[in-house]
Write a protein that holds these residues in place. Structure first.
Motif, short mmCIF file in Angstrom:
data_model
loop_
_atom_site.label_atom_id
_atom_site.label_comp_id
_atom_site.label_asym_id
_atom_site.label_seq_id
_atom_site.Cartn_x
_atom_site.Cartn_y
_atom_site.Cartn_z
N MET A 1 24.60 -19.01 -20.85
CA MET A 1 23.54 -18.12 -20.42
C MET A 1 22.21 -18.86 -20.50
SD MET A 1 22.91 -14.38 -21.90
CE MET A 1 21.59 -13.40 -21.45
N ALA A 2 21.49 -18.89 -19.42
CA ALA A 2 20.22 -19.60 -19.37
C ALA A 2 19.10 -18.75 -19.95
CB ALA A 2 19.90 -19.96 -17.92
N GLN A 3 18.18 -19.45 -20.60
CA GLN A 3 17.03 -18.75 -21.17
C GLN A 3 15.97 -18.60 -20.09
OE1 GLN A 3 15.25 -20.75 -24.47
NE2 GLN A 3 13.77 -19.15 -24.83
N THR A 4 15.43 -17.41 -19.96
CA THR A 4 14.36 -17.19 -19.00
C THR A 4 13.02 -17.29 -19.70
OG1 THR A 4 14.40 -14.81 -19.35
CG2 THR A 4 15.80 -15.67 -17.60
N PHE A 5 12.07 -17.87 -19.02
CA PHE A 5 10.74 -18.04 -19.57
C PHE A 5 9.77 -17.11 -18.84
CE2 PHE A 5 12.84 -22.14 -20.18
CZ PHE A 5 12.68 -22.27 -21.54
N ALA A 6 8.88 -16.52 -19.61
CA ALA A 6 7.88 -15.63 -19.01
C ALA A 6 6.68 -16.46 -18.58
CB ALA A 6 7.47 -14.57 -20.01
N GLU A 7 6.37 -16.41 -17.31
CA GLU A 7 5.22 -17.14 -16.81
C GLU A 7 3.94 -16.37 -17.10
OE1 GLU A 7 7.74 -16.40 -14.63
OE2 GLU A 7 8.70 -18.35 -14.44
N LEU A 8 2.85 -17.09 -17.24
CA LEU A 8 1.53 -16.51 -17.41
C LEU A 8 0.94 -16.29 -16.02
CD1 LEU A 8 -0.87 -15.80 -19.31
CD2 LEU A 8 -1.56 -18.18 -19.10
N VAL A 9 0.47 -15.07 -15.75
CA VAL A 9 -0.08 -14.75 -14.44
C VAL A 9 -1.57 -14.47 -14.61
CG1 VAL A 9 0.02 -13.20 -12.46
CG2 VAL A 9 2.10 -13.74 -13.72
N ILE A 10 -2.39 -15.28 -13.95
CA ILE A 10 -3.84 -15.08 -13.96
C ILE A 10 -4.32 -15.07 -12.52
CG2 ILE A 10 -6.07 -16.02 -14.67
CD1 ILE A 10 -4.67 -17.33 -17.03
N GLY A 12 -3.04 -13.70 -9.94
CA GLY A 12 -1.98 -13.88 -8.97
C GLY A 12 -1.38 -15.27 -8.96
N VAL A 13 -1.86 -16.16 -9.83
CA VAL A 13 -1.34 -17.52 -9.91
C VAL A 13 -0.40 -17.61 -11.10
CG1 VAL A 13 -1.95 -19.96 -10.17
CG2 VAL A 13 -3.47 -18.44 -8.90
N LEU A 14 0.81 -18.12 -10.85
CA LEU A 14 1.79 -18.28 -11.91
C LEU A 14 1.59 -19.62 -12.60
CD1 LEU A 14 5.01 -17.05 -10.10
CD2 LEU A 14 3.68 -15.82 -11.78
N PHE A 15 1.51 -19.59 -13.93
CA PHE A 15 1.40 -20.81 -14.72
C PHE A 15 2.69 -20.99 -15.52
CE2 PHE A 15 -3.02 -19.66 -14.06
CZ PHE A 15 -3.57 -20.88 -13.70
N ALA A 16 3.13 -22.21 -15.63
CA ALA A 16 4.36 -22.52 -16.38
C ALA A 16 4.16 -22.17 -17.85
CB ALA A 16 4.69 -23.98 -16.23
N PRO A 17 5.24 -21.88 -18.57
CA PRO A 17 5.13 -21.59 -20.00
C PRO A 17 4.48 -22.73 -20.79
CG PRO A 17 7.29 -20.98 -19.20
CD PRO A 17 6.60 -21.69 -18.07
#
Length: 67
Positions: A1-10, A12-17
């Protein structure tokens, strides 16, 4: 099972964890600087800037591993 990462949204732009971990590590190091100054951290090393940068990289690595 792969771990999902929550992206930071500022805005409307998604930033990597990684960007979130980078910001948290920077805040932690800035908060630790007065304590490091009080214990004489800079006097323990011949090049204090490199020692502080390596401490930052260590904190960042620990954040990535532990979160």
């Amino acid at each position: 099972m792969a771990q999902t990462f929550a992206e930071l949204v500022i805005g409307g732009v998604l930033f990597a964890p990684f960007v979130t971990y980078l910001a948290i590590a920077l805040i932690m190091i800035i908060a630790l600087r007065p304590l490091l100054h009080a214990v004489g951290f800079a006097k323990m090393f011949s090049h204090a800037a490199i020692a502080e940068m390596s401490l930052f990289v260590t904190v960042l690595g620990l954040l990535i591993l532990l979160v």
